[in-house]
Design a protein around this motif. Sequence first.
Motif, short mmCIF file in Angstrom:
data_model
loop_
_atom_site.label_atom_id
_atom_site.label_comp_id
_atom_site.label_asym_id
_atom_site.label_seq_id
_atom_site.Cartn_x
_atom_site.Cartn_y
_atom_site.Cartn_z
N ARG A 1 0.82 -1.21 0.00
CA ARG A 1 0.00 0.00 0.00
C ARG A 1 0.85 1.25 0.00
NH1 ARG A 1 -4.82 1.03 4.17
NH2 ARG A 1 -4.74 3.16 3.34
N ALA A 2 0.24 2.37 -0.37
CA ALA A 2 0.93 3.66 -0.39
C ALA A 2 -0.02 4.72 0.13
CB ALA A 2 1.38 4.00 -1.81
N VAL A 3 0.50 5.63 0.94
CA VAL A 3 -0.32 6.71 1.51
C VAL A 3 0.35 8.04 1.18
CG1 VAL A 3 -1.21 7.73 3.64
CG2 VAL A 3 -1.14 5.23 3.39
N ALA A 4 -0.39 8.91 0.48
CA ALA A 4 0.17 10.18 0.01
C ALA A 4 0.17 11.22 1.14
CB ALA A 4 -0.65 10.70 -1.16
N THR A 5 1.20 12.05 1.15
CA THR A 5 1.34 13.10 2.17
C THR A 5 1.71 14.44 1.51
OG1 THR A 5 3.69 12.63 2.45
CG2 THR A 5 2.17 11.45 3.91
N VAL A 6 1.66 15.51 2.30
CA VAL A 6 1.94 16.86 1.77
C VAL A 6 3.37 17.05 1.29
CG1 VAL A 6 0.15 18.24 2.85
CG2 VAL A 6 2.22 17.68 4.14
N THR B 1 7.12 15.22 -9.93
CA THR B 1 6.68 16.17 -8.91
C THR B 1 5.17 16.32 -8.85
OG1 THR B 1 6.98 18.41 -8.02
CG2 THR B 1 6.86 18.20 -10.41
N THR B 2 4.68 16.65 -7.65
CA THR B 2 3.28 17.00 -7.45
C THR B 2 3.21 18.46 -7.00
OG1 THR B 2 3.40 16.24 -5.15
CG2 THR B 2 2.64 14.65 -6.76
N GLY B 3 4.25 19.23 -7.26
CA GLY B 3 4.40 20.56 -6.67
C GLY B 3 5.12 20.37 -5.35
N GLY B 4 4.43 19.83 -4.39
CA GLY B 4 5.03 19.30 -3.16
C GLY B 4 4.26 18.05 -2.82
N GLY B 5 4.94 17.07 -2.30
CA GLY B 5 4.21 15.83 -1.97
C GLY B 5 5.16 14.75 -1.52
N ARG C 1 -2.23 15.26 4.76
CA ARG C 1 -2.77 14.62 3.56
C ARG C 1 -2.44 15.42 2.30
NH1 ARG C 1 -8.70 11.96 2.28
NH2 ARG C 1 -7.90 11.15 0.34
N LEU C 2 -2.14 14.72 1.22
CA LEU C 2 -1.85 15.39 -0.05
C LEU C 2 -3.15 15.89 -0.67
CD1 LEU C 2 0.48 15.90 -2.20
CD2 LEU C 2 -0.40 13.87 -3.36
N PRO C 3 -3.24 17.19 -1.04
CA PRO C 3 -4.46 17.68 -1.70
C PRO C 3 -4.68 17.02 -3.07
CG PRO C 3 -3.21 19.51 -0.79
CD PRO C 3 -2.33 18.29 -0.71
N ASN C 4 -5.94 16.94 -3.46
CA ASN C 4 -6.30 16.28 -4.71
C ASN C 4 -5.68 16.95 -5.93
OD1 ASN C 4 -7.88 14.10 -5.80
ND2 ASN C 4 -9.26 15.62 -6.69
N ILE C 5 -5.54 18.28 -5.89
CA ILE C 5 -4.97 19.01 -7.04
C ILE C 5 -3.51 18.61 -7.25
CG2 ILE C 5 -4.34 21.10 -5.71
CD1 ILE C 5 -5.23 22.74 -8.18
#
Length: 382
Positions: free
Chosen positions: A65-70, A218-222, A260-264
């Motif tokens: 599993r993977a959990v996205a963060t900010v 990149t996700t911008g930040g993540g 939590r990582l934002p959806n955008i």
Amino acid sequence: MFSTLIEFIRDHYRTQDFIPLHAPVFRGNEKNYVAETIDSTFVSSVGSFVDRFEHDMAAYTGSPRAVATVNGTAALHVALRLVGAERGDYILTQPLTFVATCNAIAYCGAMPIFIDVDRSTLSLSPKSLSAWLEENAYLDEHGCCRRLDNQGVIRACLPMHTFGHPADLNGLVHVCNDWGIALVEDAAESLGSTYQGQHTGTFGIIGVLSFNGNKVITTGGGGMVLADEKIASRAKHLTTTAKKPHTYEYVHDEVGYNYRLPNINAALGCAQLEQLDAFINEKRQLANEYARCLSGSELSFITEPAGCRSNYWLNAVICADRQQRDELLSVTNGKGVMTRPIWQLMNRLPMYANASTGELTNSLWLEERVVNLPSGIRLNGP
Ligand SMILES: *Cc1c(COP(=O)(O)O)cnc(C)c1O
């Protein structure tokens, strides 16, 4: 001096303008997916791209599993919390890393212990790790690893896969198992890198990725926590303010984080992940060309360790000595080709200057000599 190298870099990037060390490239579905989040209004903490990004990243890395963060630092903080790091504990790590590795340790109230790296991987040395433990640690009656001098708990080992080159993971897994120490991998730089065919970040109890603007994608930040089902569920809980599911009540059962990582951002990540294999192929091609350009020169190009496939996130050379390193940095930056020295050792920074260290021969040697070269992929592709 270094004119062949500079000419090669300018040729490769096909420009006489400033060349950065690493710039993001958006040439897939980025705009479409981000626009989708705006059109749907789901730009924040809820949305389908977060689920998709986590699912796709688990599939890509082979993690259960993977959990996205900010960001990656937040992922490291949560990872250390989840292996039980608390005030007064010690975490074994390398002095040759980006400061985020150590900051995450400090957020838990724990202290780093700095162990040397191997020259062949630039990453934590299993031999140095084992030697330090033999001399300074013992297993108590509960099988808990403690320091001989003050009985403090050595909670975890946090190696970092420097510039995308995997550490000697078999060796590290072995030492950590022998000593009952949790292995957490800082794989922030090594998305796409494998060790004996297995993805970095999946050898320890937890692995951590980063999607900052300068990383492979990149996700911008993540960031991302890679773990099994049980630990990942805990990670999800801790990173979403420890909120228990309920139809309408606000129920929180511990001090959680808004990590939590934002959806955008996840939308950007989904589009980037679709292109990751292509990005890595281009980066490996560039590394090959650097190696050819520098063969026979005084600069020694750093290549992937045996048995590994590296993402070559940042290309690097080893200079003959500090003087040559300074010359290379000065000439290239003076000509608009961005190069950077490797980080100062973490035990030189004021907040970590009091940390215990093992012998740091290789770290000190590399600190004086390693320089990163421009490594980004080209907007227009191969
Ligand atoms: C990038 C990076 C991180 C995480 O950085 P964030 O900017 O917080 O995503 C952690 N450790 C290392 C070694 C890194 O290079």
